[in-house]
Scaffold this active site. Structure first.
Site, PDB file in Angstrom:
ATOM      1  N   GLU A  26      -4.389  14.732 -10.406  1.00 19.96           N
ATOM      2  CA  GLU A  26      -3.653  13.966 -11.416  1.00 19.96           C
ATOM      3  C   GLU A  26      -4.460  13.804 -12.716  1.00 19.96           C
ATOM      4  O   GLU A  26      -5.550  14.351 -12.854  1.00 19.96           O
ATOM      5  CB  GLU A  26      -3.241  12.612 -10.838  1.00 19.96           C
ATOM      6  CG  GLU A  26      -1.863  12.628 -10.169  1.00 19.96           C
ATOM      7  CD  GLU A  26      -0.736  13.034 -11.116  1.00 19.96           C
ATOM      8  OE1 GLU A  26      -0.917  12.950 -12.353  1.00 19.96           O
ATOM      9  OE2 GLU A  26       0.319  13.458 -10.619  1.00 19.96           O
ATOM     10  N   HIS A  27      -3.919  13.053 -13.652  1.00 15.54           N
ATOM     11  CA  HIS A  27      -4.487  12.917 -14.994  1.00 15.54           C
ATOM     12  C   HIS A  27      -5.878  12.274 -14.978  1.00 15.54           C
ATOM     13  O   HIS A  27      -6.210  11.460 -14.112  1.00 15.54           O
ATOM     14  CB  HIS A  27      -3.558  12.086 -15.879  1.00 15.54           C
ATOM     15  CG  HIS A  27      -3.396  10.666 -15.388  1.00 15.54           C
ATOM     16  ND1 HIS A  27      -4.249   9.648 -15.745  1.00 15.54           N
ATOM     17  CD2 HIS A  27      -2.488  10.129 -14.547  1.00 15.54           C
ATOM     18  CE1 HIS A  27      -3.872   8.532 -15.167  1.00 15.54           C
ATOM     19  NE2 HIS A  27      -2.800   8.790 -14.429  1.00 15.54           N
TER      20      HIS A  27
END
Length: 229
Positions: free
Chosen positions: A148-149
């Site tokens: 994820e980010h």
């Protein structure tokens, strides 16, 4: 400098260091690549002379002589074990100081435009790496993983197939996330640590530690050469 994805179609020949299972899947991605073509394998411990990939035989060379003669040799280390990969990296740099490391990013992966991927890293098919994540050198992100980010994966780390890392996760050098594990957001994993397969991690892991379970708990201390593969 980090390597970004582009539309370059001129293929460059590369060498894969290693000839085991990781080298096999890495070679298959090279053969699909629009940027690179496979020249041969180098494995000083192999007793085999050839390795067949998609019905094509590629030589396995047991020394560095041929690569030393090249002006700008390009290569990638396809060894799954983080510490072994780092040890081999040091040996290669000593023997071939002019080697340049490519990053191999599967065309069947999804990478946000602002992700930074450094030389020597391998991103396998089906992976998703979201915005502002940083993948340092000689990292392996295996098939179907979701990063994820704002993640940070340090040098010589690896993520097993089908694992999920929430946002703002930091994985320190030489650490490994086991197959199908979930790491919740904002977790930090120390140097040379291991999260066992199928685990759910909801707290930080200190260095040199093995954690396992749902939720993951401390199992024992981890040596550098612990055989987790």
């Amino acid at each position: 400098m980090y390597i970004t994805i582009n539309n370059q179609h001129d293929k460059k020949k590369i060498v894969i260091f290693g000839s085991g299972n990781q080298a096999t899947v890495t070679a298959q991605e090279v053969l699909k690549s629009k940027k690179y073509s496979l020249d041969y394998f180098i494995d000083v411990k192999s007793k085999l002379k050839f390795k067949k990939i998609n019905k094509i035989k590629f030589p396995i060379i047991a020394d560095y002589k041929s690569l030393k003669k090249e002006k700008e040799p390009l290569g990638i280390i396809a060894i799954g074990h983080n510490y072994v990969r780092k040890t081999l990296y040091k040996t290669i740099k000593k023997n071939i100081p002019k080697i340049k490391w490519i990053s191999l990013i599967s065309e069947d992966s999804i990478i946000a435009s602002d992700v930074k991927i450094f030389g020597g890293s391998i991103i396998m098919p089906g992976c998703i790496i979201n915005s502002k994540s940083i993948i340092k050198s000689h990292v392996i992100v295996n098939t179907g993983s979701i990063i994820e980010h704002d993640n940070f994966l340090d040098n010589f780390t690896s993520v097993g197939p089908g694992s999920i890392l929430g946002g703002n996760v930091k994985i320190s050098s030489l650490s490994h996330i086991g197959i199908g594990s979930i790491v919740l957001q904002k977790i930090k994993i120390g140097v040379n640590s291991l999260l066992g397969a199928g685990s759910l991690l909801n707290k930080n892991i200190p260095k040199n530690s093995i954690y396992f379970g749902k939720p993951a708990k401390f199992i024992k201390l981890k040596s550098l050469n612990f055989n987790y593969l």
